[in-house]
Design a protein around this motif. Structure first.
Motif, short mmCIF file in Angstrom:
data_model
loop_
_atom_site.label_atom_id
_atom_site.label_comp_id
_atom_site.label_asym_id
_atom_site.label_seq_id
_atom_site.Cartn_x
_atom_site.Cartn_y
_atom_site.Cartn_z
N MET A 27 8.98 72.50 -16.39
CA MET A 27 9.21 72.70 -17.82
C MET A 27 8.06 72.16 -18.65
O MET A 27 7.67 72.76 -19.64
CB MET A 27 10.49 72.00 -18.27
N VAL A 34 3.44 77.41 -23.33
CA VAL A 34 4.07 78.18 -24.40
C VAL A 34 3.64 77.62 -25.76
O VAL A 34 3.39 78.36 -26.71
CB VAL A 34 5.61 78.12 -24.28
N HIS A 35 3.54 76.30 -25.80
CA HIS A 35 3.16 75.65 -27.04
C HIS A 35 1.72 75.96 -27.44
O HIS A 35 1.32 75.77 -28.57
CB HIS A 35 3.34 74.14 -26.86
N PHE A 43 0.98 83.52 -21.57
CA PHE A 43 2.14 83.19 -22.41
C PHE A 43 3.44 83.81 -21.90
O PHE A 43 4.45 83.14 -21.74
CB PHE A 43 1.89 83.67 -23.84
N ILE A 58 19.68 73.17 -16.83
CA ILE A 58 20.95 72.99 -17.53
C ILE A 58 22.09 73.00 -16.52
O ILE A 58 23.02 72.18 -16.59
CB ILE A 58 21.13 74.09 -18.60
N ILE A 130 16.60 68.27 -26.05
CA ILE A 130 15.89 69.37 -25.40
C ILE A 130 16.81 70.55 -25.13
O ILE A 130 16.49 71.68 -25.45
CB ILE A 130 15.23 68.89 -24.09
N TRP A 131 17.97 70.28 -24.54
CA TRP A 131 18.77 71.46 -24.22
C TRP A 131 19.44 72.09 -25.41
O TRP A 131 19.63 73.30 -25.47
CB TRP A 131 19.70 71.27 -23.03
N TYR A 137 16.76 78.07 -29.19
CA TYR A 137 15.53 78.84 -29.01
C TYR A 137 15.82 80.11 -28.21
O TYR A 137 15.47 81.23 -28.59
CB TYR A 137 14.52 77.97 -28.26
N ILE A 138 16.53 79.93 -27.09
CA ILE A 138 16.83 81.06 -26.21
C ILE A 138 17.67 82.12 -26.93
O ILE A 138 17.45 83.32 -26.78
CB ILE A 138 17.58 80.58 -24.94
N HIS A 161 12.24 70.31 -30.25
CA HIS A 161 12.06 70.62 -28.84
C HIS A 161 10.72 70.05 -28.35
O HIS A 161 10.64 69.41 -27.31
CB HIS A 161 12.10 72.14 -28.65
N THR A 162 9.70 70.26 -29.15
CA THR A 162 8.37 69.78 -28.78
C THR A 162 8.33 68.25 -28.80
O THR A 162 7.74 67.62 -27.91
CB THR A 162 7.31 70.35 -29.74
N ARG B 310 12.63 87.76 -26.97
CA ARG B 310 13.55 87.75 -28.10
C ARG B 310 13.06 88.77 -29.12
O ARG B 310 12.62 88.45 -30.19
CB ARG B 310 13.62 86.34 -28.68
N TYR B 517 6.88 80.92 -37.79
CA TYR B 517 6.56 79.98 -36.72
C TYR B 517 6.34 80.78 -35.46
O TYR B 517 7.18 81.56 -35.05
CB TYR B 517 7.69 78.97 -36.50
C1 HEM Z 1 12.05 68.80 -19.52
C2 HEM Z 1 12.50 69.76 -20.18
C3 HEM Z 1 11.73 70.62 -21.14
C4 HEM Z 1 10.47 70.48 -21.62
C5 HEM Z 1 9.47 69.40 -21.32
C6 HEM Z 1 10.24 71.58 -22.50
C7 HEM Z 1 9.08 71.80 -23.21
C8 HEM Z 1 8.86 72.87 -24.04
C9 HEM Z 1 7.76 73.03 -24.90
C10 HEM Z 1 6.61 72.04 -25.08
C11 HEM Z 1 7.88 74.21 -25.54
C12 HEM Z 1 6.95 74.81 -26.57
C13 HEM Z 1 7.59 74.69 -27.93
C14 HEM Z 1 6.81 75.36 -29.01
O1 HEM Z 1 5.59 75.34 -29.00
O2 HEM Z 1 7.46 75.92 -29.89
C15 HEM Z 1 9.08 74.80 -25.06
C16 HEM Z 1 9.55 76.05 -25.47
C17 HEM Z 1 10.77 76.51 -25.14
N1 HEM Z 1 11.74 75.86 -24.40
FE1 HEM Z 1 11.56 74.14 -23.47
N2 HEM Z 1 11.35 72.37 -22.54
C18 HEM Z 1 12.28 71.79 -21.71
C19 HEM Z 1 13.56 72.22 -21.48
C20 HEM Z 1 14.08 73.35 -22.00
C21 HEM Z 1 15.43 73.75 -21.85
C22 HEM Z 1 16.48 72.96 -21.10
C23 HEM Z 1 15.56 74.92 -22.50
C24 HEM Z 1 16.75 75.81 -22.68
C25 HEM Z 1 17.96 75.45 -22.66
C26 HEM Z 1 14.28 75.27 -23.04
C27 HEM Z 1 14.03 76.41 -23.74
C28 HEM Z 1 12.83 76.67 -24.33
C29 HEM Z 1 12.56 77.88 -25.04
C30 HEM Z 1 13.50 79.06 -25.21
C31 HEM Z 1 11.27 77.78 -25.52
C32 HEM Z 1 10.53 78.82 -26.34
C33 HEM Z 1 9.93 79.88 -25.52
C34 HEM Z 1 9.56 81.03 -26.38
O3 HEM Z 1 8.62 80.93 -27.13
O4 HEM Z 1 10.22 82.04 -26.29
N3 HEM Z 1 13.40 74.28 -22.74
N4 HEM Z 1 9.68 73.96 -24.17
#
Ligand code: HEM
Lengths: 201, 558
Positions: A27, A34-35, A43, A58, A130-131, A137-138, A161-162, B310, B517
């Motif tokens: 992740m 993704v960020h 991406f 989850i 985070i979740w 987000y999802i 989230h970040t 999405r 965003y």
């Molecule tokens: C250790 C756990 C996790 C880490 C370190 C992590 C980290 C990140 C980071 C850094 C981003 C980029 C955010 C941004 O720039 O806007 C991201 C995006 C995202 N994360 Fe996570 N995340 C984690 C767990 C999860 C979980 C549990 C979910 C869902 C339930 C999730 C769903 C998403 C989604 C949907 C995105 C956006 C992707 C998109 O652009 O479509 N993440 N996550």
């Protein structure tokens, strides 16, 4: 110094731990791609892996909570301030002089007080942030349908989230290091692999 | 086999049966009889006379059209003898009036009134420009817009591809004898067989609409960028809907027309459509030419679990065109991206006008027009757009500066609730203006006395302005302008859409678009710094701690 072996981590413990480790690192790697912090998979793929890993994590968390509560293992995370000062002192000085570890690991107390606090924070603060933001987000495609659009903005969801991701990153770094601070450098690691931990008499 | 055919075969069978009994032959005869039966069946089917299925009227059978026509209006009179309302329907449309009153801001627009930064305007250039008018004889500003006979039916309804209205004849085709065009050029234009065209009349097609719309700006693909002759018979890569071997849409499949009034507008475009697909019977005054009219507002299948896109959310803020038209001018025809009139007027060593062409033979400089920049496969620019457009019209004050004067100012913002992010062709120009009156000007360009022949701005502009009754100081300077052309045609196949990473990256296609965003592009200033700092501090911390442990244990070990 004689050695005693005690069985601290049962199968589920170990499965949970390593599953979580693998997923969290996945992740982190995909999330920060993704960020936009670097590019590795591209991406679109990064989002894909991140989403698959998200659902896995989850599910794993859900399983683990169920397990923790049905087995009473949750008590391992009850925070205590007892000996926290001793722990801190140990990491600052004792460890360098090979002083005895102030905490005695037993089957009933697998985590030292600092671990308790750290893991509890991860499981009850960082995790939920985070979740919950991750799920939002999802399901972004459904915000309008569900009437959420007026209350949440993607920017804030992404912000928290970040932020939580950064906290997770810092945790992982420190955690990986602290693995080496057992009875021997490899003791903790071995314990999480075999289940058995060697402890000082 | 239908019942009727069955009965028919049965009857034949009986006859044949008797016959067979008589000659008492066995299987061979039976087989022969069988073939005969099949033969009879086929013969029976082909007895049905051929029928045209795309129309109920075969115009070649009409007496009214079986004659030698001497002019366009003569044909129109024949058409109107049956289609009694047609001309007056056309009279009500932009195609006829070249005028559009914007109901929002009361600006009087239309080709008759606006300027652009291509050939600028029609003033004093009527006979040339009106080669694309759906009428005959608009040669000056005194054209009679109430004349029914002057409506040109053929230009839209020709199916032969032989009906042409050359520039310079005020919308008339060449009839009678061949004509040298332009005079003295040695280029001969053959006359149109009006009777043949009239008898083969039919529905509009990509070719008929394209005869004008592909050539806007004075040449193939020049103006729009998303419309050029490659759309006459495009591949799916160029246009998935018009794909000549696939869906084969004509223009009117989307621009669904009734009463001759073709929907869709560049003066008042539909930027946002918040409705599901139109269904029959739904009383809706909406624009049938939008993507949403057929596809609705949530066109993407959302497989949340594993396919993570999405997309429907994207469609809440972005026009479909933004992703589905990755590049314009994709059909091999370049479009003009900029036009600098200020460099026009140079002559070669012999004092003659000259042209410079690029490696593909397309002019990049012409003495009578100036410098051009051309482009193929052009990445659009993106803007928030809500459909409101304000033109800079003749008489509106303009100020020379480094920021270009917008010929058409588009409105839009992330927060007005009506805007979408749209792909645009932004045409950049440098064109003449009046520095004293501070207005744009309408020069006379084409034909005798026009700039293209004389290369004299002062007289060309004086002529054009006088025709409009507009003041001109006699002074000429040049001003930077820009003009917005929302991109909407040349929809690519779904495999060829803009990829996620083209926007979700530091060097995003949507760079500079505010109010959204975009993960991968958007950053959170201080959180970014604090976050990485903490991670770095943790890393350095454990490294120092670990280092100290190693050092001390090594020292202890001796
Ligand atoms: C250790 C756990 C996790 C880490 C370190 C992590 C980290 C990140 C980071 C850094 C981003 C980029 C955010 C941004 O720039 O806007 C991201 C995006 C995202 N994360 Fe996570 N995340 C984690 C767990 C999860 C979980 C549990 C979910 C869902 C339930 C999730 C769903 C998403 C989604 C949907 C995105 C956006 C992707 C998109 O652009 O479509 N993440 N996550």
């Amino acid at each position: 110094m004689a050695n005693t072996r005690i069985y601290v981590f049962n199968r589920f413990n170990r499965f949970w731990h390593w599953g979580q480790a693998l997923l969290v690192i996945t992740m982190l790697i995909t999330g920060f791609e993704v960020h936009g912090s670097y590019s590795l998979f591209g991406f679109e793929k990064a989002v894909g892996y991140h989403t698959i890993a998200a659902w896995s994590l989850i599910s794993l968390w859900a399983f683990a909570f169920f397990w923790l509560f049905t087995t009473g293992e949750w008590k391992q995370y009850i925070p205590t301030l007892e000996k926290v000062d001793a722990m801190i002192k140990y990491y600052i000085t004792g460890i360098f002089t090979k002083a005895p570890h102030p905490f005695r690991l037993t089957q009933l107390h697998k985590h030292n007080p600092l671990q308790r606090i750290a893991y509890l924070t991860i499981l009850s603060v960082v995790g939920p942030i985070i979740w919950s933001t991750g799920l939002l987000y999802i399901f972004h495609d459904y915000w309008t349908e569900w009437g959420l659009r007026a209350f949440v903005s993607l920017e804030w969801v992404a912000f928290f989230h970040t932020m939580a991701a950064f906290m997770m990153l810092a945790f992982v770094i420190v955690h990986v290091y602290l693995i080496t601070t057992g009875h021997t450098i490899g003791a903790h690691l071995k314990a999480m692999i075999t289940g058995w931990e060697e402890v000082d008499d | 086999m239908t019942n009727e055919q069955g009965r028919h075969l049965e009857a034949i069978n009986q006859v044949k049966g008797k016959h067979m009994l008589r000659i008492r032959r066995s299987t061979i005869v039976l087989l022969l009889g069988w073939f005969a039966l099949i033969g009879a069946g086929i013969a029976h089917a082909s007895e049905a006379p051929p029928v045209k299925l795309n129309t109920t009227a075969d115009h070649s059978k009409f007496k009214e059209l079986q004659k030698q026509f001497k002019s366009g209006p003569e044909v129109t009179k024949a058409c109107l003898s049956c289609h009694t309302e047609a001309a007056r329907q056309v009279h009500r449309t932009k195609h006829w009036t070249w005028e559009f009153l914007n109901p929002d801001n009361q600006q009087r627009l239309g080709k008759k009134n606006v300027m652009n930064n291509f050939c600028i305007s029609i003033s004093q250039n009527y006979p040339f420009c009106t080669g694309c008018h759906v009428g005959y004889g608009w040669k000056d500003k005194n054209f009679d817009f109430t004349s029914e006979a002057n409506v040109d039916c053929l230009v839209c309804h020709d199916t032969t591809g032989t009906y042409k209205k050359p520039a310079g004849l005020a919308g008339n085709p060449v009839v009678g004898k061949p004509m040298e065009m332009p005079p003295g050029s040695g280029k001969i234009v053959n006359p149109v067989d009006l009777a043949r065209v009239a008898q083969k009349i039919g529905k509009t097609s990509r070719d008929t609409c394209g005869a004008c719309h592909f050539f806007g700006g004075g040449g193939d693909g020049v103006k729009h960028g998303d419309m050029d002759s490659s759309l006459a018979a495009p591949d799916p890569e160029v246009d998935i809907h018009m794909d000549a071997t696939g869906l084969d849409f004509t223009c009117s499949t989307c621009h669904k027309t009734s009463s001759h009034d073709v929907p869709g507008s560049r003066y008042k475009p539909t930027a946002t459509e918040k409705h599901s697909a139109y269904i029959r019977g739904k009383a809706d005054q909406g624009n049938p030419a939008t993507c949403q009219a057929c596809h609705g507002n949530t066109p993407h299948k959302t497989e949340i679990l594993l396919k993570q896109v999405r997309m429907n959310t994207h469609a809440e803020k972005m026009a479909c065109q933004t992703c589905h038209i990755p590049y314009f001018a994709r059909g091999g025809v370049p479009t003009k991206l900029s036009w600098d009139w200020s460099t026009a007027g140079k002559l070669d060593a012999n004092g003659k006008q000259f042209t410079i062409k690029d490696e593909h033979g397309h002019p990049t400089y012409a003495s009578h027009k100036g410098d051009f920049v051309l482009g193929e496969n052009v990445k659009p620019e993106y803007r928030w757009f809500n459909g409101d457009i304000k033109y800079t019209l003749l008489g509106d004050k303009v100020e020379k500066s480094d920021t270009p004067t917008p010929i058409n100012r588009i409105d839009g913002s992330p927060v007005d609730g009506r805007s979408m992010i749209w792909p645009m062709k932004i045409m950049r120009g440098v064109q003449p203006f009046d520095p004293v009156n501070k207005t744009l000007v309408m020069p006379h360009t084409a034909g005798p006395g026009g700039y293209w022949k004389e290369l004299k701005w002062e007289s060309a502009i004086a002529d054009g302005m006088q025709n409009m009754g507009a003041p001109f100081s006699g002074k000429v300077d040049f001003i930077k302008t820009e003009m917005y052309w929302p991109i909407t045609h040349m929809v690519a196949s779904k495999e060829k859409v803009v990829t996620c990473a083209e926007c979700h990256t530091v060097d995003s296609r949507l760079k500079g678009i505010d109010g959204i965003y975009m993960p991968g592009y958007s950053k959170f200033g201080w959180l970014e710094r604090v976050g990485w700092l903490i991670a770095l501090a943790a890393l350095i911390g454990v490294l120092i701690h670990g280092g100290a442990r190693i050092y001390l244990s090594l020292r202890k070990a001796g």
